[in-house]
Design a protein around this motif. Structure first.
Motif, short mmCIF file in Angstrom:
data_model
loop_
_atom_site.label_atom_id
_atom_site.label_comp_id
_atom_site.label_asym_id
_atom_site.label_seq_id
_atom_site.Cartn_x
_atom_site.Cartn_y
_atom_site.Cartn_z
N GLY A 1 0.80 -1.23 0.00
CA GLY A 1 0.00 0.00 0.00
C GLY A 1 0.83 1.26 0.00
N ARG A 2 2.11 1.19 0.33
CA ARG A 2 2.97 2.38 0.37
C ARG A 2 3.76 2.55 -0.92
NH1 ARG A 2 5.90 0.74 5.85
NH2 ARG A 2 5.85 -1.21 4.66
N GLY A 3 3.45 1.74 -1.94
CA GLY A 3 4.14 1.87 -3.22
C GLY A 3 5.50 1.21 -3.24
N GLU A 4 5.77 0.37 -2.28
CA GLU A 4 7.06 -0.33 -2.26
C GLU A 4 6.88 -1.76 -2.76
OE1 GLU A 4 8.70 -0.16 1.62
OE2 GLU A 4 8.85 2.04 1.66
N GLU A 5 7.89 -2.24 -3.45
CA GLU A 5 7.79 -3.57 -4.04
C GLU A 5 8.50 -4.61 -3.18
OE1 GLU A 5 11.43 -4.42 -7.06
OE2 GLU A 5 9.90 -3.06 -7.85
N ARG A 6 8.00 -5.83 -3.29
CA ARG A 6 8.68 -6.98 -2.70
C ARG A 6 8.46 -8.17 -3.62
NH1 ARG A 6 5.54 -10.68 0.27
NH2 ARG A 6 3.31 -10.15 0.38
N ARG A 7 9.29 -9.15 -3.47
CA ARG A 7 9.19 -10.33 -4.33
C ARG A 7 8.77 -11.53 -3.50
NH1 ARG A 7 11.11 -10.11 -9.48
NH2 ARG A 7 12.17 -8.16 -10.06
N THR A 8 7.86 -12.33 -4.06
CA THR A 8 7.41 -13.53 -3.36
C THR A 8 6.93 -14.54 -4.38
OG1 THR A 8 6.05 -14.35 -1.54
CG2 THR A 8 5.01 -12.81 -3.09
N VAL A 9 6.70 -15.76 -3.92
CA VAL A 9 6.18 -16.82 -4.78
C VAL A 9 4.66 -16.82 -4.67
CG1 VAL A 9 6.11 -19.32 -5.15
CG2 VAL A 9 8.26 -18.21 -4.49
N LEU A 10 4.00 -16.74 -5.81
CA LEU A 10 2.55 -16.72 -5.82
C LEU A 10 1.99 -18.14 -5.82
CD1 LEU A 10 1.89 -13.85 -8.39
CD2 LEU A 10 2.10 -13.72 -5.90
N PRO A 11 0.89 -18.37 -5.10
CA PRO A 11 0.35 -19.74 -4.97
C PRO A 11 -0.06 -20.38 -6.28
CG PRO A 11 -0.57 -18.30 -3.29
CD PRO A 11 0.18 -17.41 -4.24
N ASP A 12 -0.40 -19.58 -7.30
CA ASP A 12 -0.86 -20.16 -8.57
C ASP A 12 0.22 -20.13 -9.64
OD1 ASP A 12 -0.85 -17.44 -8.74
OD2 ASP A 12 -2.76 -17.27 -9.80
N GLY A 13 1.47 -19.85 -9.26
CA GLY A 13 2.55 -19.76 -10.23
C GLY A 13 3.15 -21.11 -10.58
#
Length: 739
Positions: A126-138
């Motif tokens: 919500g603050r416009g900052e990015e992060r990387r993660t593994v998505l459950p449907d990927g």
């Protein structure tokens, strides 16, 4: 048409890696899944692994359309996508989703061996900052051995997948799970993208090029089949055999018929190959390659007269003549027509003086090369039915027949033995010759094998019709034969099982060379015959006790010999050959610091390992060409070595029989069967072992560090084999009559 065929599965014995694609879906997303399967086949035509569909309880008929697209659709009930981590029966699972299409080569995913592969995707908070993660449907590439139940339980709890998988995550390049949301404003799909994923509807405005990429794979069944069959290059035989026949029935064509026939031929389905090709090719002289294929398939069915006619039609074409004449020479030889075989080989050499096949048959059937045989009373001889290797053929197949004959006495020559090549047809004349002998010994070696030299009479290597076998009056001993079907090999059990029944009923002695073969053969026999199957070790494993004047070496060369095999490489290695080569390079670099590492080639094709190792890893090995040595030379080389690391069965059994320590590279069940028989399973390492390099180096170093103990261990393991062999030979002495 129904078939008594199925693929042998001994992956638990060989360590062969079982791979599957898995997709979790519901009824609404089944059309998307069909598009995904079509895209996978059209962009990776050489790949055909199981496609496991996880679903919440759909009726089986819901998957009929999908089964028309792929021969290996497996359906399983599952409530959550996390069940891809629990997929029983598989070692590696590539998890996809119905919202994906495959646009490029995904071979790298199938070669992965560690952790869980995934593309960490960018999310914005919500603050416009990015992060990387593994998505459950990927996309996921799951090595099931690396994910325990605790990890899966945390994923079931709807936790942050990136955080849960952190300890086992292997990040993948974004090209393997490229989100269409990165292509807003109708941006083109980058050429490097291998897997494109639509998180939302695939027709959203602003994503035209992505939607177009997907629409390429939205087609009817016939259009899909035609597109697959028209692809250039190699295609997986199972996929081709699944997709091409309906197309051929709808629109028969000579080219497609030959393509389908070649696939059937490679799968041992020779009758189906003939049924497909014969109606289309007729007697056409403008289709010589089709006539050749048809002739070879007819020969594999033992329909020799029809095969000869087709091959003669093929030989009328200058381009095909050398190959066709080589096949004609083989056919004539199989039927006992030596002069015709020689004439056909000579005709082939006139068409192409450099043709190796014709040259081999010309030399083999040249009458002036045969020494004049001393007259011998047939009743004083034993007949030996075996594969008698010649020229630069497999060195193990040269040593083995002599080892069998040594079991019955030191005279292994023509005075005591009548040779009957196992692949030659047992016709009336051959049957008369066998019946004139005081006994018939069949073996040893892996003769229970459906291919190599297929025939329609027995569906194993001895080309004997049931009727001829039932009229064999000489005492018959099946001696140290092996069940040699490869892990994953498709073969017809029906005709083989019936021939096997007649063989066991007729045999006075029926001994197989390992307990694995015994178990497999007993499975195919009626209950009342199973106890007649006995254990008779391969005689190469007791050479120290058989070869006259044998002396164990006082000193050995500081040499380690290595051997690999490449026949049926797809069944041996699957997707793991590159990894195997890298692991072997690691082990051999370490071994070279301790010994002179040399390569033992049992046949010229084995030398591929040396070439690949040098090209891929800059490592060169000197080569010992066993195929150019005589039997004494082969045994002497193994006897002088300190350790033999081998993939061929006889690259383990012959040195073991010479008293030399061995380690086996297991790519075929028979190696594991032998090590189990002697209680030394730890001497075997699967070619699929992802830590093969370090484990092989560790075990080899242990042998070299305490070599006298390793040799003593071999001698100790050999005792049971020799005691068993002596007991069996005492019984056979009574059967054949001692002379």
């Amino acid at each position: 048409m129904t078939h008594s065929s199925s693929a042998d599965d001994r992956s638990a014995v060989t360590g062969r890696r079982r791979i599957a694609f898995a997709v979790h879906t519901d009824g609404d997303r089944l059309p998307g899944l069909a598009t995904l399967v079509r895209s996978l086949a059209l962009t990776n035509p050489g790949v055909c692994e199981d496609v496991v569909v996880l679903h919440p309880g759909l009726p089986d008929s819901a998957f009929d359309a999908l089964r028309r697209l792929h021969p290996r659709v497996v359906t399983r009930r599952a409530d959550r996508r996390t069940d891809v981590f629990r997929l029983e029966g598989y070692d590696t699972v590539v998890a996809l989703s119905p919202g994906m299409v495959v646009l490029g080569d995904i071979g790298a995913l199938l070669r992965m061996r560690h952790g869980v592969g995934a593309v960490p995707q960018v999310l914005w908070d919500g603050r416009g900052e990015e992060r990387r993660t593994v998505l459950p449907d990927g996309l996921l590439v799951v090595q099931r051995a690396d994910v325990d139940d605790a990890v899966v339980a945390r994923l079931d709890g709807d936790g942050d997948w990136g955080a849960v998988l952190e300890g086992v995550l292997t990040p993948l390049d974004a090209r393997y799970d490229f989100l269409t949301r990165r292509l807003y404003d109708d941006a083109p799909v980058p050429e490097r993208v291998a897997v494109l994923r639509f998180p939302g509807p695939d027709d959203e405005p602003g994503y035209g090029p992505a939607a177009e990429a997907r629409s390429r794979f939205e087609m009817g069944d016939e259009e899909f089949r035609a597109a697959y069959c028209a692809l250039p290059g190699d295609k997986h035989p199972d996929l081709l055999a699944h997709l091409a026949p309906p197309l051929l029935r709808a629109r028969p064509s000579l080219g497609l018929a030959r393509t389908v026939a070649d696939v059937y031929r490679g799968q041992g389905r020779y009758d189906e190959a003939v049924d497909v090709l014969a109606p289309v090719v007729g007697d056409r002289l403008d289709a010589p390659r089709c006539q050749e294929t048809l002739g070879v398939c007819l020969m594999a069915l033992s329909r020799y007269a029809e095969a000869e006619a087709r091959l003669l039609l093929a030989a009328a074409s200058p381009d095909v003549a050398p190959r066709a004449f080589a096949q004609l020479a083989r056919l004539a030889w199989l039927c006992g027509r030596e002069a015709d075989a020689h004439a056909y080989a000579r005709a082939g050499l006139e068409a192409d003086p450099t043709d190796s096949g014709c040259h081999g048959w010309y030399v083999r059937t040249r009458a002036e090369d045969r020494p004049e045989a001393e007259p011998v009373a047939p009743g004083e001889q034993l007949a030996h039915v075996a594969l008698f290797a010649e020229g630069q053929e497999n060195a193990g197949d040269k040593v083995l027949p002599e080892a069998v004959r040594l079991c019955f006495g030191t005279d292994t020559g023509p005075r005591r033995w009548y040779k009957q090549p196992v692949h030659r047809l047992v016709d009336e004349a051959a049957l008369e010759e066998l019946n004139a002998r005081r006994g018939v010994v069949v073996g040893g070696g892996g003769l229970f094998l459906p291919d190599t030299s297929p025939n329609g009479n027995s569906h194993w290597q001895w080309n004997v019709p049931d009727d001829a076998l039932s009229r064999l009056t000489a005492p018959l001993a099946v001696f140290a034969v092996g069940y040699n079907v490869f892990d994953g090999q498709l073969y017809r059990r029906g005709r083989f099982a019936e021939s096997l029944r007649v063989l066991v009923e007729r045999s006075a002695f029926f001994g197989l060379r390992n307990h694995g073969s015994i178990d497999r053969v007993r499975e195919l026999l009626p209950a009342q015959l199973r106890d007649r199957v006995r254990y008779q070790p391969c005689p190469t494993t007791v050479a120290r006790h058989l070869v006259p004047g044998w002396l164990d070496p006082v000193e050995r060369d500081d040499t380690v010999l290595v051997n690999c095999a490449y026949d049926r490489a797809g069944l041996r290695f699957g997707h793991d050959y590159g990894g195997f080569l890298a692991q072997m390079a690691t082990a051999l670099r370490g071994l070279r610091d301790r010994a002179d590492v040399r390569y033992a080639a049992h046949m010229p094709a084995d030398e591929r390992f040396v070439h690949d190792l040098r090209r891929e890893h800059g490592l060169s090995l000197p080569v010992e060409q066993l195929y150019d040595m005589d039997n004494d030379g082969i045994r002497a080389l193994f006897r002088r070595s300190r350790l033999v690391i081998g993939m061929r069965g006889h690259a383990g059994m012959i040195p073991f029989g010479c008293g030399t320590p061995i380690l086996s590279l297991v790519s075929h069940p028979k190696l594991a069967y032998f090590l189990s028989d002697i209680g030394r399973e730890e001497w075997g390492l699967s070619v699929h072992d992802r830590d093969l390099g370090s484990r092989l180096l560790e075990r080899a170093a242990a042998v070299l560090d305490d070599h006298p103990a390793a040799v003593a261990d071999v001698h100790d393991a050999q005792k049971y084999l020799w005691e068993t062999t002596r007991s069996n030979l005492d019984e056979l002495g009574e059967t054949f009559g001692r002379t």
